[in-house]
Write an enzyme that holds these catalytic residues in place. Structure first.
Site, PDB file in Angstrom:
ATOM      1  N   GLY A 260       0.591  -1.269  -0.031  1.00 40.87           N
ATOM      2  CA  GLY A 260      -0.044  -0.029   0.107  1.00 40.87           C
ATOM      3  C   GLY A 260       0.940   1.336   0.126  1.00 40.87           C
TER       4      GLY A 260
ATOM      5  N   GLY B  51       7.634  -4.083   5.083  1.00 40.03           N
ATOM      6  CA  GLY B  51       7.482  -4.402   6.773  1.00 40.03           C
ATOM      7  C   GLY B  51       6.439  -5.513   6.807  1.00 40.03           C
ATOM      8  N   ILE B  52       6.547  -6.200   7.799  1.00 36.47           N
ATOM      9  CA  ILE B  52       5.150  -7.057   8.107  1.00 36.47           C
ATOM     10  C   ILE B  52       4.787  -7.090   9.433  1.00 36.47           C
ATOM     11  CG2 ILE B  52       6.136  -8.920   6.504  1.00 36.47           C
ATOM     12  CD1 ILE B  52       7.141 -10.556   8.846  1.00 36.47           C
ATOM     13  N   THR B  53       3.474  -7.554   9.721  1.00 38.04           N
ATOM     14  CA  THR B  53       3.236  -7.712  11.178  1.00 38.04           C
ATOM     15  C   THR B  53       2.950  -9.063  11.421  1.00 38.04           C
ATOM     16  OG1 THR B  53       0.826  -7.247  10.523  1.00 38.04           O
ATOM     17  CG2 THR B  53       1.960  -5.451  11.192  1.00 38.04           C
TER      18      THR B  53
ATOM     19  N   GLN C   7       2.314  -0.361  21.217  1.00 35.51           N
ATOM     20  CA  GLN C   7       0.962  -0.903  20.903  1.00 35.51           C
ATOM     21  C   GLN C   7       0.705  -2.102  21.586  1.00 35.51           C
ATOM     22  OE1 GLN C   7      -1.998   0.343  19.324  1.00 35.51           O
ATOM     23  NE2 GLN C   7      -2.737  -1.707  19.594  1.00 35.51           N
TER      24      GLN C   7
ATOM     25  N   GLY D 241      -0.175  -6.079  21.525  1.00 39.21           N
ATOM     26  CA  GLY D 241      -0.270  -7.002  20.582  1.00 39.21           C
ATOM     27  C   GLY D 241       1.008  -6.840  19.588  1.00 39.21           C
TER      28      GLY D 241
ATOM     29  N   TYR E 197       6.785  -6.086  16.773  1.00 41.80           N
ATOM     30  CA  TYR E 197       6.786  -4.903  15.444  1.00 41.80           C
ATOM     31  C   TYR E 197       7.244  -3.590  16.248  1.00 41.80           C
ATOM     32  CZ  TYR E 197       4.682  -2.105  12.003  1.00 41.80           C
ATOM     33  OH  TYR E 197       4.187  -1.255  10.997  1.00 41.80           O
TER      34      TYR E 197
ATOM     35  N   PRO F  77       4.550   6.570   9.881  1.00 47.98           N
ATOM     36  CA  PRO F  77       3.496   6.682   9.753  1.00 47.98           C
ATOM     37  C   PRO F  77       2.406   6.343  10.869  1.00 47.98           C
ATOM     38  CG  PRO F  77       4.431   5.413   8.072  1.00 47.98           C
ATOM     39  CD  PRO F  77       5.390   5.593   9.152  1.00 47.98           C
TER      40      PRO F  77
ATOM     41  N   TYR G 168      -1.863   4.937  11.503  1.00 51.57           N
ATOM     42  CA  TYR G 168      -2.452   3.767  10.752  1.00 51.57           C
ATOM     43  C   TYR G 168      -2.899   4.487   9.415  1.00 51.57           C
ATOM     44  CZ  TYR G 168      -2.626   0.954  14.874  1.00 51.57           C
ATOM     45  OH  TYR G 168      -2.322   0.373  16.225  1.00 51.57           O
TER      46      TYR G 168
HETATM   47  N1  CAA Z   1      -5.002  -2.466  26.259  1.00 45.34           N
HETATM   48  C1  CAA Z   1      -5.299  -3.195  26.972  1.00 45.34           C
HETATM   49  N2  CAA Z   1      -5.740  -4.369  26.968  1.00 45.34           N
HETATM   50  C2  CAA Z   1      -6.339  -4.708  25.657  1.00 45.34           C
HETATM   51  C3  CAA Z   1      -6.126  -3.939  24.488  1.00 45.34           C
HETATM   52  C4  CAA Z   1      -5.483  -2.687  24.740  1.00 45.34           C
HETATM   53  N3  CAA Z   1      -5.141  -1.977  23.800  1.00 45.34           N
HETATM   54  N4  CAA Z   1      -6.693  -4.642  23.543  1.00 45.34           N
HETATM   55  C5  CAA Z   1      -7.105  -5.540  23.879  1.00 45.34           C
HETATM   56  N5  CAA Z   1      -6.937  -5.743  25.193  1.00 45.34           N
HETATM   57  C6  CAA Z   1      -7.503  -6.723  26.189  1.00 45.34           C
HETATM   58  C7  CAA Z   1      -8.645  -7.435  25.836  1.00 45.34           C
HETATM   59  O1  CAA Z   1     -10.078  -6.542  26.508  1.00 45.34           O
HETATM   60  C8  CAA Z   1      -8.964  -8.715  26.374  1.00 45.34           C
HETATM   61  O2  CAA Z   1      -9.044  -8.973  27.749  1.00 45.34           O
HETATM   62  P1  CAA Z   1      -9.677 -10.067  28.383  1.00 45.34           P
HETATM   63  O3  CAA Z   1      -9.065 -11.127  28.071  1.00 45.34           O
HETATM   64  O4  CAA Z   1      -9.914  -9.664  29.914  1.00 45.34           O
HETATM   65  O5  CAA Z   1     -11.326 -10.036  27.562  1.00 45.34           O
HETATM   66  C9  CAA Z   1      -7.399  -9.438  25.988  1.00 45.34           C
HETATM   67  O6  CAA Z   1      -6.598  -7.993  25.956  1.00 45.34           O
HETATM   68  C10 CAA Z   1      -7.013 -10.283  24.775  1.00 45.34           C
HETATM   69  O7  CAA Z   1      -7.506  -9.131  23.510  1.00 45.34           O
HETATM   70  P2  CAA Z   1      -8.087  -9.775  22.296  1.00 45.34           P
HETATM   71  O8  CAA Z   1      -9.495 -10.520  22.250  1.00 45.34           O
HETATM   72  O9  CAA Z   1      -7.837  -8.611  21.350  1.00 45.34           O
HETATM   73  O10 CAA Z   1      -6.856 -10.652  21.950  1.00 45.34           O
HETATM   74  P3  CAA Z   1      -6.552 -11.699  20.554  1.00 45.34           P
HETATM   75  O11 CAA Z   1      -5.671 -12.542  20.863  1.00 45.34           O
HETATM   76  O12 CAA Z   1      -7.911 -11.908  20.071  1.00 45.34           O
HETATM   77  O13 CAA Z   1      -5.969 -10.453  19.715  1.00 45.34           O
HETATM   78  C11 CAA Z   1      -4.241  -8.868  18.747  1.00 45.34           C
HETATM   79  C12 CAA Z   1      -4.664 -10.043  20.074  1.00 45.34           C
HETATM   80  C13 CAA Z   1      -4.254  -9.727  17.547  1.00 45.34           C
HETATM   81  C14 CAA Z   1      -3.177  -8.277  19.173  1.00 45.34           C
HETATM   82  C15 CAA Z   1      -5.563  -7.842  18.928  1.00 45.34           C
HETATM   83  O14 CAA Z   1      -5.799  -7.247  20.092  1.00 45.34           O
HETATM   84  C16 CAA Z   1      -5.139  -6.688  17.888  1.00 45.34           C
HETATM   85  O15 CAA Z   1      -5.458  -6.915  16.620  1.00 45.34           O
HETATM   86  N6  CAA Z   1      -4.917  -5.339  18.328  1.00 45.34           N
HETATM   87  C17 CAA Z   1      -4.526  -4.347  17.324  1.00 45.34           C
HETATM   88  C18 CAA Z   1      -2.997  -4.507  17.252  1.00 45.34           C
HETATM   89  C19 CAA Z   1      -2.554  -3.218  16.243  1.00 45.34           C
HETATM   90  O16 CAA Z   1      -2.960  -2.207  16.463  1.00 45.34           O
HETATM   91  N7  CAA Z   1      -2.034  -3.568  14.989  1.00 45.34           N
HETATM   92  C20 CAA Z   1      -1.319  -2.657  14.264  1.00 45.34           C
HETATM   93  C21 CAA Z   1      -1.409  -3.384  12.709  1.00 45.34           C
HETATM   94  S1  CAA Z   1      -1.114  -2.070  11.241  1.00 45.34           S
HETATM   95  C22 CAA Z   1       0.347  -1.708  11.662  1.00 45.34           C
HETATM   96  O17 CAA Z   1       1.163  -2.227  12.386  1.00 45.34           O
HETATM   97  C23 CAA Z   1       0.823  -0.432  10.887  1.00 45.34           C
HETATM   98  C24 CAA Z   1       1.175   0.622  11.843  1.00 45.34           C
HETATM   99  O18 CAA Z   1       2.514   0.982  11.788  1.00 45.34           O
HETATM  100  C25 CAA Z   1       0.398   1.354  12.301  1.00 45.34           C
END
Ligand code: CAA
Length: 247
Positions: free
Chosen positions: A13, A91-93, A148, A150, A154, A184, A186
């Site tokens: 992208g 880059g990858i995630t 961030q 999760g 990264y 950047p 999102y």
């Molecule tokens: N802060 C604190 N707690 C959080 C949270 C946060 N931001 N997000 C989720 N949680 C909690 C949830 O509430 C949940 O709590 P409970 O177990 O008590 O219910 C627990 O953490 C597990 O959360 P998920 O259900 O989301 O867990 P999952 O395994 O299904 O998903 C994840 C994990 C894949 C990391 C998902 O949370 C996610 O996609 N998060 C966003 C990650 C993100 O922003 N990635 C950016 C990609 S784009 C990019 O990287 C480009 C760039 O440069 C910006």
């Protein structure tokens, strides 16, 4: 003579927007794709963008492979004469909460997003210094600065890019080689489509501008850093994040 810009991850992208912007800036672009598996897709991409071979050369490069980068970039340098601009954009995630993160997810992200800087820049840096001019632009992320949930892998890699860029900026400065980072926020690309829609909405809600970046907005900043106008900027990190994180 056109300046020559190597753009890694050019078919993604943000990479597509950077490649197009560089073509309109009148550079010749070396557009990398990662493996023979993606050759047909990259040809399709090339045709979709209406690029010509004079302006854009497709080039296979697995940025995570040190030996391949040394061999192929050494040959490229001989064929093209010089590389004036490097954009490390590939880059990858592999997002996962750290408790569940596999070693594979950790290493893949570190290799592609961070070790790639050594692999791609090292074979070309000496020639840039010899020429007395060069631009290196590393595409990091808002998440390198703010952290961030999760993304321990990264964020580690993307923050590592920033320290690396400052160190190399010191080494390149007396040779006219600048090294900068674009961070950047999102951005509307396939990468963010992997995030669950409710999580993505909650992220958008936190962005003061209430929208994601367009890839072109990132490309414009990369283009500026590659230009003569940015000659005195080095070791800097320019955020393009709609206010999501303010340093
Ligand atoms: N802060 C604190 N707690 C959080 C949270 C946060 N931001 N997000 C989720 N949680 C909690 C949830 O509430 C949940 O709590 P409970 O177990 O008590 O219910 C627990 O953490 C597990 O959360 P998920 O259900 O989301 O867990 P999952 O395994 O299904 O998903 C994840 C994990 C894949 C990391 C998902 O949370 C996610 O996609 N998060 C966003 C990650 C993100 O922003 N990635 C950016 C990609 S784009 C990019 O990287 C480009 C760039 O440069 C910006």
């Amino acid at each position: 003579m056109k300046k020559i810009a190597l753009v890694t991850g050019s078919t993604g992208g943000i990479g597509t927007a950077i490649s197009s912007k560089f073509v309109s800036d009148n550079y010749r672009v070396i557009a990398t794709y990662s493996s023979t598996e993606y050759y047909k897709d990259s040809i399709k991409w090339f045709n979709q963008q209406n690029f010509s071979e004079e302006h854009v050369r497709l080039f296979r490069l697995d940025v995570a492979n040190t030996t391949e980068c040394l061999e192929r970039l050494t040959s490229l340098l001989k064929e093209e004469g010089c590389i004036d601009i490097i954009v490390n954009n590939a880059g990858i995630t592999r997002d996962s909460v750290f408790k569940k993160m596999s070693a594979k997810s950790w290493y893949e992200v570190i290799e592609t997003n961070l070790n790639s800087l050594f692999n791609v820049i090292q074979p070309l840096f000496g020639s840039m210094c010899d020429k007395g001019m060069g631009r290196i632009i590393n595409v990091s992320s808002v998440n390198a600065l703010k952290g961030q949930f999760g993304q321990a892998n990264y964020c580690a890699a993307k923050a590592g890019m920033i320290g690396f860029s400052k160190a190399l900026a010191e080494e390149g400065a007396k040779f006219g080689v600048t090294v900068n980072v674009v961070a950047p926020g999102y951005t509307s690309t396939p990468m963010i489509k992997k995030i669950k829609s409710e999580i993505l909405e909650s992220i958008k809600y936190k962005i003061p501008m209430k929208r994601f970046a367009n890839p072109e907005e990132i490309a414009n900043t990369v283009s500026f850093l590659a230009s003569e106008s940015a000659a005195y900027i080095t070791g800097a990190t320019l955020s393009v994040n709609g206010g999501l994180y303010m340093q």
